[in-house]
Design an enzyme around this catalytic site. Sequence first.
Site, PDB file in Angstrom:
ATOM      1  NE  ARG A  30     -31.967 -16.782   8.047  1.00 46.28           N
ATOM      2  CZ  ARG A  30     -31.714 -15.376   7.625  1.00 46.28           C
ATOM      3  NH1 ARG A  30     -32.470 -14.437   7.063  1.00 46.28           N
ATOM      4  NH2 ARG A  30     -30.281 -15.154   7.882  1.00 46.28           N
ATOM      5  CB  ILE A  32     -41.464 -21.838   8.015  1.00 45.45           C
ATOM      6  CG1 ILE A  32     -40.854 -23.451   7.740  1.00 45.45           C
ATOM      7  CG2 ILE A  32     -42.875 -21.989   7.623  1.00 45.45           C
ATOM      8  CD1 ILE A  32     -41.655 -24.221   8.817  1.00 45.45           C
ATOM      9  CG  ASN A  88     -50.177  -9.405   8.730  1.00 44.43           C
ATOM     10  OD1 ASN A  88     -50.295  -8.362   8.083  1.00 44.43           O
ATOM     11  ND2 ASN A  88     -49.390 -10.281   8.380  1.00 44.43           N
ATOM     12  CB  VAL A  97     -49.221 -17.536  14.149  1.00 46.40           C
ATOM     13  CG1 VAL A  97     -48.631 -18.079  15.380  1.00 46.40           C
ATOM     14  CG2 VAL A  97     -48.705 -18.434  13.014  1.00 46.40           C
ATOM     15  CG  HIS A 101     -46.174 -12.865  14.110  1.00 43.72           C
ATOM     16  ND1 HIS A 101     -47.167 -13.376  14.563  1.00 43.72           N
ATOM     17  CD2 HIS A 101     -46.161 -12.632  12.579  1.00 43.72           C
ATOM     18  CE1 HIS A 101     -47.968 -13.519  13.617  1.00 43.72           C
ATOM     19  NE2 HIS A 101     -47.525 -13.094  12.420  1.00 43.72           N
TER      20      HIS A 101
HETATM   21  P1  AMP Z   1     -49.082 -14.053   9.817  1.00 38.11           P
HETATM   22  O1  AMP Z   1     -49.990 -14.055   8.694  1.00 38.11           O
HETATM   23  O2  AMP Z   1     -49.007 -12.617   9.966  1.00 38.11           O
HETATM   24  O3  AMP Z   1     -49.682 -14.560  11.352  1.00 38.11           O
HETATM   25  O4  AMP Z   1     -47.835 -14.555   9.844  1.00 38.11           O
HETATM   26  C1  AMP Z   1     -47.438 -15.905  10.375  1.00 38.11           C
HETATM   27  C2  AMP Z   1     -46.262 -16.276   9.632  1.00 38.11           C
HETATM   28  O5  AMP Z   1     -45.571 -17.472  10.436  1.00 38.11           O
HETATM   29  C3  AMP Z   1     -46.378 -16.908   8.246  1.00 38.11           C
HETATM   30  O6  AMP Z   1     -45.505 -15.869   7.422  1.00 38.11           O
HETATM   31  C4  AMP Z   1     -45.815 -18.165   8.457  1.00 38.11           C
HETATM   32  O7  AMP Z   1     -44.836 -18.533   7.172  1.00 38.11           O
HETATM   33  C5  AMP Z   1     -44.917 -18.325   9.484  1.00 38.11           C
HETATM   34  N1  AMP Z   1     -44.525 -19.632  10.203  1.00 38.11           N
HETATM   35  C6  AMP Z   1     -45.794 -20.395  10.477  1.00 38.11           C
HETATM   36  N2  AMP Z   1     -45.120 -21.408  11.183  1.00 38.11           N
HETATM   37  C7  AMP Z   1     -43.624 -21.067  11.311  1.00 38.11           C
HETATM   38  C8  AMP Z   1     -42.776 -22.232  11.577  1.00 38.11           C
HETATM   39  N3  AMP Z   1     -42.854 -23.219  12.241  1.00 38.11           N
HETATM   40  N4  AMP Z   1     -41.510 -21.475  11.509  1.00 38.11           N
HETATM   41  C9  AMP Z   1     -41.127 -20.102  11.135  1.00 38.11           C
HETATM   42  N5  AMP Z   1     -42.315 -19.401  10.682  1.00 38.11           N
HETATM   43  C10 AMP Z   1     -43.626 -19.996  10.609  1.00 38.11           C
END
Ligand code: AMP
Length: 116
Positions: A30, A32, A88, A97, A101
């Site tokens: 999920r 965060i 993205n 990140v 994903h």
């Molecule tokens: P993006 O902007 O497509 O790189 O999405 C990165 C996603 O990772 C964001 O929706 C964040 O909320 C999510 N995220 C960042 N750190 C964590 C974590 N420790 N656990 C779960 N989701 C995370």
Amino acid sequence: MAEETLFSKIIRKEIPADILYQDDLVTAFRDINPRAPSHILIIPNKIIPTTNDVEEEDEALMGRLFTVAKKLAKQEGIAENGYRLIVNCNAHGGQEVYHIHMHLVGGQPLGPMLVN
Ligand code: AMP
């Protein structure tokens, strides 16, 4: 060799996450900071930073992201009403990140596709 992000630590269960699915190829957990009632990230266990780094040898792995998305959508009870899958890429795509994903987002009407 691509650099690790916090997602590698989630895959190895070194930092906590609400993991919903894991197999030899992918892990799903999920988000965060959920933007909808269901917001799940599905990632390859292999580090691929962005869609620009996907190779032909990754085709089966990329396909697994979709079959797991389908299973989780059903499990979340959002398959019939529908949902959105988002990947993205880089700065203009809003990627935060750099471990590729797929976002599985649903549980409410999501409105039109975004470009502002
Ligand atoms: P993006 O902007 O497509 O790189 O999405 C990165 C996603 O990772 C964001 O929706 C964040 O909320 C999510 N995220 C960042 N750190 C964590 C974590 N420790 N656990 C779960 N989701 C995370």
